[in-house]
Design a protein around this motif. Structure first.
Motif, PDB file in Angstrom:
ATOM      1  N   ARG A  30       0.830  -1.199   0.000  1.00 36.41           N
ATOM      2  CA  ARG A  30       0.000   0.000   0.000  1.00 36.41           C
ATOM      3  C   ARG A  30       0.869   1.255   0.000  1.00 36.41           C
ATOM      4  O   ARG A  30       1.792   1.360   0.818  1.00 36.41           O
ATOM      5  CB  ARG A  30      -0.875  -0.023   1.249  1.00 36.41           C
ATOM      6  CG  ARG A  30      -2.313   0.387   0.941  1.00 36.41           C
ATOM      7  CD  ARG A  30      -3.042   0.662   2.186  1.00 36.41           C
ATOM      8  NE  ARG A  30      -3.103  -0.509   3.046  1.00 36.41           N
ATOM      9  CZ  ARG A  30      -4.226  -0.953   3.572  1.00 36.41           C
ATOM     10  NH1 ARG A  30      -5.360  -0.374   3.275  1.00 36.41           N
ATOM     11  NH2 ARG A  30      -4.208  -1.978   4.397  1.00 36.41           N
ATOM     12  N   LEU A  44       1.248   0.120  -4.674  1.00 36.02           N
ATOM     13  CA  LEU A  44       0.054   0.091  -5.528  1.00 36.02           C
ATOM     14  C   LEU A  44      -1.183   0.063  -4.645  1.00 36.02           C
ATOM     15  O   LEU A  44      -1.306  -0.795  -3.764  1.00 36.02           O
ATOM     16  CB  LEU A  44       0.107  -1.203  -6.375  1.00 36.02           C
ATOM     17  CG  LEU A  44      -0.830  -1.321  -7.553  1.00 36.02           C
ATOM     18  CD1 LEU A  44      -0.519  -0.253  -8.607  1.00 36.02           C
ATOM     19  CD2 LEU A  44      -0.700  -2.708  -8.188  1.00 36.02           C
ATOM     20  N   LYS A  88      -7.166  -0.835  -4.393  1.00 34.81           N
ATOM     21  CA  LYS A  88      -8.605  -0.561  -4.255  1.00 34.81           C
ATOM     22  C   LYS A  88      -9.035   0.553  -5.207  1.00 34.81           C
ATOM     23  O   LYS A  88     -10.214   0.749  -5.429  1.00 34.81           O
ATOM     24  CB  LYS A  88      -8.927  -0.202  -2.803  1.00 34.81           C
ATOM     25  CG  LYS A  88      -8.944  -1.435  -1.907  1.00 34.81           C
ATOM     26  CD  LYS A  88      -9.545  -1.116  -0.567  1.00 34.81           C
ATOM     27  CE  LYS A  88      -9.739  -2.392   0.235  1.00 34.81           C
ATOM     28  NZ  LYS A  88      -9.957  -2.087   1.648  1.00 34.81           N
ATOM     29  N   ASN A 120      -1.684 -13.448   1.849  1.00 33.25           N
ATOM     30  CA  ASN A 120      -2.148 -13.904   3.178  1.00 33.25           C
ATOM     31  C   ASN A 120      -2.954 -12.802   3.869  1.00 33.25           C
ATOM     32  O   ASN A 120      -2.726 -12.457   5.010  1.00 33.25           O
ATOM     33  CB  ASN A 120      -0.991 -14.408   4.064  1.00 33.25           C
ATOM     34  CG  ASN A 120      -0.030 -13.328   4.492  1.00 33.25           C
ATOM     35  OD1 ASN A 120       0.311 -12.437   3.730  1.00 33.25           O
ATOM     36  ND2 ASN A 120       0.430 -13.396   5.744  1.00 33.25           N
ATOM     37  N   GLY A 171      -6.548 -11.195   5.379  1.00 35.28           N
ATOM     38  CA  GLY A 171      -7.618 -11.757   6.191  1.00 35.28           C
ATOM     39  C   GLY A 171      -8.677 -12.389   5.284  1.00 35.28           C
ATOM     40  O   GLY A 171      -8.735 -12.088   4.086  1.00 35.28           O
ATOM     41  N   ARG A 177     -13.051  -9.110  -1.782  1.00 37.45           N
ATOM     42  CA  ARG A 177     -13.616  -7.751  -1.640  1.00 37.45           C
ATOM     43  C   ARG A 177     -12.881  -6.764  -2.548  1.00 37.45           C
ATOM     44  O   ARG A 177     -13.450  -5.790  -3.017  1.00 37.45           O
ATOM     45  CB  ARG A 177     -13.525  -7.279  -0.174  1.00 37.45           C
ATOM     46  CG  ARG A 177     -14.510  -7.978   0.753  1.00 37.45           C
ATOM     47  CD  ARG A 177     -14.629  -7.248   2.081  1.00 37.45           C
ATOM     48  NE  ARG A 177     -13.410  -7.295   2.874  1.00 37.45           N
ATOM     49  CZ  ARG A 177     -13.046  -8.317   3.655  1.00 37.45           C
ATOM     50  NH1 ARG A 177     -13.822  -9.388   3.753  1.00 37.45           N
ATOM     51  NH2 ARG A 177     -11.927  -8.277   4.345  1.00 37.45           N
ATOM     52  N   LYS A 199      -9.444 -13.989  11.748  1.00 38.07           N
ATOM     53  CA  LYS A 199      -8.086 -13.531  11.443  1.00 38.07           C
ATOM     54  C   LYS A 199      -7.167 -14.224  12.447  1.00 38.07           C
ATOM     55  O   LYS A 199      -7.550 -14.403  13.607  1.00 38.07           O
ATOM     56  CB  LYS A 199      -7.984 -12.019  11.622  1.00 38.07           C
ATOM     57  CG  LYS A 199      -8.736 -11.262  10.554  1.00 38.07           C
ATOM     58  CD  LYS A 199      -8.472  -9.784  10.647  1.00 38.07           C
ATOM     59  CE  LYS A 199      -9.120  -9.092   9.451  1.00 38.07           C
ATOM     60  NZ  LYS A 199      -8.936  -7.645   9.485  1.00 38.07           N
ATOM     61  N   VAL A 200      -5.985 -14.568  12.010  1.00 37.86           N
ATOM     62  CA  VAL A 200      -5.140 -15.393  12.881  1.00 37.86           C
ATOM     63  C   VAL A 200      -3.693 -14.921  12.873  1.00 37.86           C
ATOM     64  O   VAL A 200      -3.142 -14.586  11.819  1.00 37.86           O
ATOM     65  CB  VAL A 200      -5.218 -16.875  12.420  1.00 37.86           C
ATOM     66  CG1 VAL A 200      -4.179 -17.732  13.118  1.00 37.86           C
ATOM     67  CG2 VAL A 200      -6.614 -17.436  12.685  1.00 37.86           C
ATOM     68  N   ASP A 232       3.554 -19.257  11.723  1.00 36.82           N
ATOM     69  CA  ASP A 232       3.880 -18.301  10.662  1.00 36.82           C
ATOM     70  C   ASP A 232       4.852 -18.881   9.626  1.00 36.82           C
ATOM     71  O   ASP A 232       4.457 -19.318   8.562  1.00 36.82           O
ATOM     72  CB  ASP A 232       4.489 -17.035  11.279  1.00 36.82           C
ATOM     73  CG  ASP A 232       3.423 -16.144  11.900  1.00 36.82           C
ATOM     74  OD1 ASP A 232       2.237 -16.349  11.622  1.00 36.82           O
ATOM     75  OD2 ASP A 232       3.784 -15.237  12.657  1.00 36.82           O
TER      76      ASP A 232
HETATM   77  N1  COA Z   1      -4.002  -1.516  -1.578  1.00 35.83           N
HETATM   78  C1  COA Z   1      -5.209  -1.327  -1.047  1.00 35.83           C
HETATM   79  N2  COA Z   1      -5.718  -2.068  -0.035  1.00 35.83           N
HETATM   80  C2  COA Z   1      -4.928  -3.049   0.447  1.00 35.83           C
HETATM   81  C3  COA Z   1      -3.645  -3.312  -0.058  1.00 35.83           C
HETATM   82  C4  COA Z   1      -3.184  -2.487  -1.138  1.00 35.83           C
HETATM   83  N3  COA Z   1      -1.994  -2.654  -1.685  1.00 35.83           N
HETATM   84  N4  COA Z   1      -3.115  -4.329   0.619  1.00 35.83           N
HETATM   85  C5  COA Z   1      -4.025  -4.706   1.519  1.00 35.83           C
HETATM   86  N5  COA Z   1      -5.130  -3.940   1.427  1.00 35.83           N
HETATM   87  C6  COA Z   1      -6.336  -4.003   2.222  1.00 35.83           C
HETATM   88  C7  COA Z   1      -7.065  -5.326   2.076  1.00 35.83           C
HETATM   89  O1  COA Z   1      -7.771  -5.346   0.869  1.00 35.83           O
HETATM   90  C8  COA Z   1      -7.974  -5.289   3.308  1.00 35.83           C
HETATM   91  O2  COA Z   1      -9.081  -4.480   3.061  1.00 35.83           O
HETATM   92  P1  COA Z   1     -10.598  -4.836   3.541  1.00 35.83           P
HETATM   93  O3  COA Z   1     -10.478  -5.529   4.864  1.00 35.83           O
HETATM   94  O4  COA Z   1     -11.231  -3.499   3.605  1.00 35.83           O
HETATM   95  O5  COA Z   1     -11.175  -5.717   2.522  1.00 35.83           O
HETATM   96  C9  COA Z   1      -7.138  -4.533   4.332  1.00 35.83           C
HETATM   97  O6  COA Z   1      -6.035  -3.996   3.600  1.00 35.83           O
HETATM   98  C10 COA Z   1      -6.673  -5.327   5.522  1.00 35.83           C
HETATM   99  O7  COA Z   1      -6.229  -6.619   5.188  1.00 35.83           O
HETATM  100  P2  COA Z   1      -6.059  -7.761   6.296  1.00 35.83           P
HETATM  101  O8  COA Z   1      -5.209  -8.801   5.688  1.00 35.83           O
HETATM  102  O9  COA Z   1      -7.382  -8.246   6.778  1.00 35.83           O
HETATM  103  O10 COA Z   1      -5.229  -7.006   7.437  1.00 35.83           O
HETATM  104  P3  COA Z   1      -5.369  -6.981   9.030  1.00 35.83           P
HETATM  105  O11 COA Z   1      -4.238  -6.137   9.494  1.00 35.83           O
HETATM  106  O12 COA Z   1      -6.718  -6.586   9.484  1.00 35.83           O
HETATM  107  O13 COA Z   1      -5.141  -8.492   9.491  1.00 35.83           O
HETATM  108  C11 COA Z   1      -3.948 -10.575   9.631  1.00 35.83           C
HETATM  109  C12 COA Z   1      -3.866  -9.036   9.537  1.00 35.83           C
HETATM  110  C13 COA Z   1      -2.534 -11.091   9.498  1.00 35.83           C
HETATM  111  C14 COA Z   1      -4.556 -10.992  10.959  1.00 35.83           C
HETATM  112  C15 COA Z   1      -4.823 -11.090   8.459  1.00 35.83           C
HETATM  113  O14 COA Z   1      -4.268 -10.633   7.267  1.00 35.83           O
HETATM  114  C16 COA Z   1      -4.938 -12.610   8.426  1.00 35.83           C
HETATM  115  O15 COA Z   1      -5.650 -13.237   9.209  1.00 35.83           O
HETATM  116  N6  COA Z   1      -4.263 -13.227   7.439  1.00 35.83           N
HETATM  117  C17 COA Z   1      -4.346 -14.661   7.218  1.00 35.83           C
HETATM  118  C18 COA Z   1      -3.540 -15.451   8.203  1.00 35.83           C
HETATM  119  C19 COA Z   1      -2.141 -14.923   8.315  1.00 35.83           C
HETATM  120  O16 COA Z   1      -1.401 -14.920   7.378  1.00 35.83           O
HETATM  121  N7  COA Z   1      -1.801 -14.468   9.533  1.00 35.83           N
HETATM  122  C20 COA Z   1      -0.558 -13.814   9.810  1.00 35.83           C
HETATM  123  C21 COA Z   1       0.538 -14.716   9.873  1.00 35.83           C
HETATM  124  S1  COA Z   1       2.036 -13.846  10.065  1.00 35.83           S
END
Ligand code: COA
Length: 416
Positions: A38, A72, A75, A96, A98, A104, A137-138, A169
Motif C-alpha cells: 500500500r 500500488l 482498491k 495472506n 484476512g 472484496r 483472522k489469525v 507463521d
Molecule cells: N491496496 C489497497 N488495499 C490493500 C492493499 C493495497 N496494496 N493491501 C491490503 N489492502 C487491504 C485489504 O484489501 C484489506 O481491506 P478490507 O479488509 O477493507 O477488505 C485490508 O487492507 C486489511 O487486510 P487484512 O489482511 O485483513 O489485514 P489486518 O491487518 O486486518 O489483518 C492478519 C492481519 C494477518 C490478521 C490477516 O491478514 C490474516 O488473518 N491473514 C491470514 C492469516 C495470516 O497470514 N496471519 C498472519 C501470519 S504472520
C-alpha cells in the motif's frame, strides 16, 4: 550461476510473516518476487519494533530479502488496472490477507483464473476453507493453540505454552512454498494454474503428528510410557504436557551444567537412546550400570529415570555445556548445548554455511539474518537486502509498458 526459479514471476501480496517467509524462500532460489504494498505505509512490519528511527524494522528486513517493492493501491481503479496487467504476465500470486479481503478487492479465484488461467494462486489463512472458524483472522500464537502445539507444550503443572519457533507463521509459509512448487510442476504437465491453500492450523497440526499418535495410544492403553507421568503419575483422557521429555520415545531431558546458577542457558539436552546405554555408562564412569537389571533396559530405567538424570547432572556439575558435549560426542551420545541467540549469531560454522548471513542495507547499515536452511550442491542462495518501500515501482511499471507520463499520472491520483 542460473538459479532454478529464474524466469518465474511472483506477485507477492503478502504481509507480516507467514506469506513473506514463503516468497522470500522462492526469491532466494531465483524467482522474480514483486512485493505489492500500500502506498505510504507498506507492510505493517516495516514499522513494527523499530530499533533505528526512520529505517525499516528488522522484522521486515529479515523476511523480505531479495524482493522488489511496488507500491500500488489495489482498491483504486487505476491500481486495479496495473494489478491486472501484472497478473496477466505472472506465474504465481501469493497472498495472506484476512478472510475474504482478496474477493472484496475484486480479485476472487474465478476472476484471477479468468485473467490468467496459467497462474497459480497461493493463499495462507488461519483455518482452511469451510472450517467452522474460517472467518477468523489469525496470528502465530492463535495458530499454535488451534493446531495442538500449545496444549502439548510446557509442564504438566503449568498452563498451555507457546513455542518461540514460528510454527504458525514461517512454518505455514514453508508448507505454502512446497504447494507452489508442486503446482508449478503440475502446470508443466497440464498447462493450467490452480489454487493452493494452506491453513496455519493445519500446518501446526502437521508438526504435532506424534501427539495425535499419542492420543490414540493413550485411548487404547491408558498410559504413555515415555512421558514423565509414567509410571507414578496419573493420566487423564488427553495427551498431557510432557515437559522436556523426548517426543519420539527416547527419554531425554534438559540437564544443568557448570554455571547454571548464574547462566540461565548453562544446560545441555541429553538423550538416553537405547543403543547408547553402554557408551553413556562408560562416559559417566558408571560401568556397573551396564548389566545391572535395574538399569539395563529402557523399561527398567523408566521408573527411576529422574534419579538417572540427577546422577548425570552430578557428572555435569564441573563441566560447561560445551565441555560436556565435547566429551559425550566421543561416545556417540546424542546431545547438544542449549544455544542462545547470541551464540548462534556468532557461530563460525553457521556463518561459513550461509545459515547466518550479514546483509548490507541502504538505510540500516548491515544486519544479520537467517539465510537459506536448504543447501544445494549446484547453487548457493545469496541473500540481498530487502527493498525500500516502493523502491522498484518505476522499474516494474516501465516493464509493464507504462510511460514516464503515465507513471506520473498514477502518482498524481495516489494509485502508486
Ligand atoms: N491496496 C489497497 N488495499 C490493500 C492493499 C493495497 N496494496 N493491501 C491490503 N489492502 C487491504 C485489504 O484489501 C484489506 O481491506 P478490507 O479488509 O477493507 O477488505 C485490508 O487492507 C486489511 O487486510 P487484512 O489482511 O485483513 O489485514 P489486518 O491487518 O486486518 O489483518 C492478519 C492481519 C494477518 C490478521 C490477516 O491478514 C490474516 O488473518 N491473514 C491470514 C492469516 C495470516 O497470514 N496471519 C498472519 C501470519 S504472520
Amino acid at each position: 550461476m542460473t538459479k532454478p526459479l529464474e524466469g518465474i514471476k511472483i506477485i507477492d501480496f503478502t504481509h507480516v510473516q507467514a506469506g513473506p517467509a514463503c516468497t522470500q524462500l522462492l526469491a532466494w532460489f531465483g524467482a522474480d518476487v514483486i512485493k505489492v504494498e500500500r502506498p505510504g505505509s507498506g507492510d505493517v512490519t516495516r514499522n513494527q519494533l523499530r530499533d533505528i528511527p526512520d529505517a525499516d524494522a528488522l522484522y521486515f528486513t529479515m523476511l523480505n530479502s531479495n524482493k522488489k517493492s511496488l507500491t500500488l493501491d489495489t482498491k483504486k481503479p487505476e491500481g486495479k488496472e496495473v494489478l491486472e496487467k501484472l497478473i496477466r504476465e505472472s506465474d504465481v500470486l501469493v497472498e495472506n490477507f484476512g478472510p475474504g479481503a482478496l474477493d472484496r478487492m475484486g480479485f476472487s479465484w474465478e476472476r484471477l483464473n479468468e485473467l490468467n488461467p496459467k497462474m497459480i494462486v497461493a493463499s495462507v489463512k488461519g483455518f482452511s476453507d469451510g472450517h467452522h472458524y474460517d472467518d477468523l483472522k489469525v496470528y502465530e500464537n492463535v495458530a499454535q493453540c488451534a493446531g495442538g502445539a500449545a496444549s502439548t507444550t510446557g509442564f504438566w503443572d503449568g498452563p498451555p505454552t507457546i513455542s518461540a519457533a514460528a510454527l504458525g507463521d514461517s512454518n505455514t509459509g514453508m508448507h505454502l512454498a512446497i504447494g507452489i512448487l508442486t503446482a508449478l510442476l503440475g502446470r508443466d504437465k497440464t498447462g493450467k494454474g490452480q489454487k493452493v491453500a494452506v491453513s496455519m492450523q493445519d500446518s501446526v497440526l502437521n508438526l504435532c503428528r506424534v501427539k495425535l499418535r499419542d492420543q490414540q495410544r493413550l485411548e487404547r492403553v491408558g498410559y504413555l510410557e515415555e512421558y514423565p507421568q509414567y509410571p507414578h503419575g496419573e493420566f487423564g483422557d488427553v495427551v498431557p504436557r510432557g515437559g522436556n521429555a523426548g517426543g519420539g520415545g527416547q527419554p531425554g531431558w534438559v540437564l544443568k551444567c557448570k554455571g547454571w546458577e548464574t547462566d540461565s542457558n548453562a544446560y545441555i539436552y541429553f538423550t538416553i537412546q537405547g543403543h547408547a546405554w553402554e557408551p553413556i555408562c562408560k562416559a559417566l564412569g558408571k560401568p556397573e550400570w551396564i548389566d545391572d537389571p535395574a538399569y539395563k533396559t529402557a523399561e527398567a530405567r523408566q521408573p527411576h529415570i529422574f534419579e538417572i538424570f540427577k546422577t548425570i547432572e552430578a557428572w555435569l556439575a564441573d563441566k560447561t555445556k560445551f565441555e560436556a558435549v565435547d566429551i559425550l560426542r566421543k561416545f556417540d551420545i546424542p546431545c547438544a548445548p542449549v544455544l542462545t541467540m547470541k551464540e548462534l549469531a556468532n557461530d563460525p560454522s553457521l556463518r561459513a554455511s550461509g545459515t547466518i548471513v550479514e546483509v548490507p542495507h541502504k538505510k540500516r547499515g548491515s544486519y544479520l539474518t537467517v539465510g537459506s536452511p536448504i543447501k544445494f550442491s549446484d547453487m548457493k542462495p545469496e541473500v540481498t537486502a530487502s527493498p525500500l518501500l516502493g523502491e522498484h515501482t518505476d522499474e516494474v511499471l516501465a516493464s509493464l509498458g507504462y510511460s514516464k507520463q503515465e507513471i506520473f499520472n498514477l502518482r498524481e491520483v495516489k494509485a502508486v
